[in-house]
Scaffold this motif. Structure first.
Motif, PDB file in Angstrom:
ATOM      1  N   ILE A  14       0.832  -1.203   0.000  1.00  0.00           N
ATOM      2  CA  ILE A  14       0.000   0.000   0.000  1.00  0.00           C
ATOM      3  C   ILE A  14       0.867   1.254   0.000  1.00  0.00           C
ATOM      4  O   ILE A  14       0.621   2.207  -0.746  1.00  0.00           O
ATOM      5  N   LEU A  15       1.907   1.250   0.833  1.00  0.00           N
ATOM      6  CA  LEU A  15       2.783   2.417   0.944  1.00  0.00           C
ATOM      7  C   LEU A  15       3.524   2.681  -0.360  1.00  0.00           C
ATOM      8  O   LEU A  15       3.608   3.825  -0.816  1.00  0.00           O
ATOM      9  N   GLN A  16       4.067   1.625  -0.968  1.00  0.00           N
ATOM     10  CA  GLN A  16       4.823   1.805  -2.201  1.00  0.00           C
ATOM     11  C   GLN A  16       3.938   2.390  -3.293  1.00  0.00           C
ATOM     12  O   GLN A  16       4.345   3.303  -4.019  1.00  0.00           O
ATOM     13  N   ASN A  17       2.726   1.896  -3.412  1.00  0.00           N
ATOM     14  CA  ASN A  17       1.811   2.411  -4.418  1.00  0.00           C
ATOM     15  C   ASN A  17       1.466   3.871  -4.136  1.00  0.00           C
ATOM     16  O   ASN A  17       1.443   4.711  -5.037  1.00  0.00           O
ATOM     17  N   MET A  88      11.303   5.270 -12.157  1.00  0.00           N
ATOM     18  CA  MET A  88      10.781   4.987 -13.491  1.00  0.00           C
ATOM     19  C   MET A  88      10.183   3.588 -13.574  1.00  0.00           C
ATOM     20  O   MET A  88      10.302   2.777 -12.641  1.00  0.00           O
ATOM     21  N   ASN A  89       9.554   3.315 -14.693  1.00  0.00           N
ATOM     22  CA  ASN A  89       9.052   1.976 -15.002  1.00  0.00           C
ATOM     23  C   ASN A  89      10.195   0.962 -14.894  1.00  0.00           C
ATOM     24  O   ASN A  89      11.324   1.241 -15.294  1.00  0.00           O
ATOM     25  N   GLY A 129       8.492  -0.105  -9.108  1.00  0.00           N
ATOM     26  CA  GLY A 129       7.980  -1.351  -8.552  1.00  0.00           C
ATOM     27  C   GLY A 129       6.607  -1.740  -9.084  1.00  0.00           C
ATOM     28  O   GLY A 129       6.145  -1.237 -10.112  1.00  0.00           O
ATOM     29  N   TYR A 130       5.968  -2.621  -8.331  1.00  0.00           N
ATOM     30  CA  TYR A 130       4.733  -3.258  -8.759  1.00  0.00           C
ATOM     31  C   TYR A 130       3.655  -3.117  -7.683  1.00  0.00           C
ATOM     32  O   TYR A 130       3.945  -2.926  -6.510  1.00  0.00           O
ATOM     33  N   ALA A 135       0.966  -5.632 -11.244  1.00  0.00           N
ATOM     34  CA  ALA A 135       0.973  -4.621 -12.302  1.00  0.00           C
ATOM     35  C   ALA A 135       2.065  -3.591 -12.029  1.00  0.00           C
ATOM     36  O   ALA A 135       2.375  -3.285 -10.880  1.00  0.00           O
ATOM     37  N   LEU A 136       2.629  -3.058 -13.077  1.00  0.00           N
ATOM     38  CA  LEU A 136       3.647  -2.018 -12.934  1.00  0.00           C
ATOM     39  C   LEU A 136       3.002  -0.732 -12.428  1.00  0.00           C
ATOM     40  O   LEU A 136       1.977  -0.289 -12.954  1.00  0.00           O
TER      41      LEU A 136
END
Length: 214
Positions: A14-17, A88-89, A129-130, A135-136
């Motif tokens: 959750i945090l990374q997103n 980045m992606n 990240g994902y 999903a990317l």
């Protein structure tokens, strides 16, 4: 303890997103990520139809690579004081590592835990990240001019109480909350929000592509 671990992993997803695409307008318990923090004046597109980053050593591909790396270094220089990090992606990052190694712009070091830190020029490059579903977080499906196979990059300069920063009142706080039968109950709370202290510390650069637009 296993349950605490699993909940911590879930919180990590959750945090990374949220760091990249968090939107407090869509969820009051969320915080604005880079996508929603960056100001419109600090979104810069170098090429109308995107920037192609090819592999290969043909004269044509080398020309594309040299133009792309020049744009990349210009992007890092846009951030006042120079970008400390670029996000980045994941696939774009892999391509950049390949190209930067060939052109002599890549270097690496390790942190105190032995984790690899990768640089292009003087800027640390990271994949965004994902999601938990795989999903990317920064997909290669954004539209830039006639191309719909591009992705954005965020370049920033982190700081403590300045530039782009993470504000918190207690940070991560864990406490023992009792026991139920043979189950130990722990409460773990994370208090954090991203805050852009200085608009010049965060730029968005759309249009990076691994293929030429049709």
């Amino acid at each position: 303890m296993k349950q605490t671990y699993l909940e911590a992993v879930e919180a990590g997803w959750i945090l990374q997103n949220a760091i990249f695409v968090g939107d407090v307008a869509g969820d009051a318990e969320d915080f604005d990520g880079m996508e929603n923090l960056v100001q419109s004046d600090y979104i810069k597109t170098f090429e109308t139809n995107g920037i192609y980053i090819p592999v290969g050593n043909s004269d044509e591909n080398m020309g594309y690579q040299q133009k792309a790396v020049e744009y990349l270094l210009k992007a890092f220089a846009c951030v006042r004081g120079g970008a400390g990090h670029a996000y980045m992606n994941e696939y774009v990052k892999v391509r950049w590592i390949t190209v930067a190694k060939a052109l002599g712009y890549y270097r690496q070091s390790k942190d105190e835990l032995g984790n690899l830190i990768e640089y292009i020029g003087n800027t640390i490059i990271r994949g965004a990240g994902y999601t938990k579903a795989g999903a990317l977080i920064l997909p290669l499906s954004e539209t830039c001019g006639t191309s719909n196979i591009t992705s954005s990059m965020y370049a920033c300069r982190w700081g403590e109480r300045r530039n782009l920063t993470a504000l918190t009142s207690v940070g991560v706080k864990g406490r023992f909350a009792g026991q139920s039968g043979n189950q130990i109950i722990n409460n773990v709370n994370l208090d954090m929000v991203l805050h852009l202290q200085d608009y010049t510390a965060l730029y968005k650069f759309p249009g990076w592509a691994l293929e030429l637009a049709n």
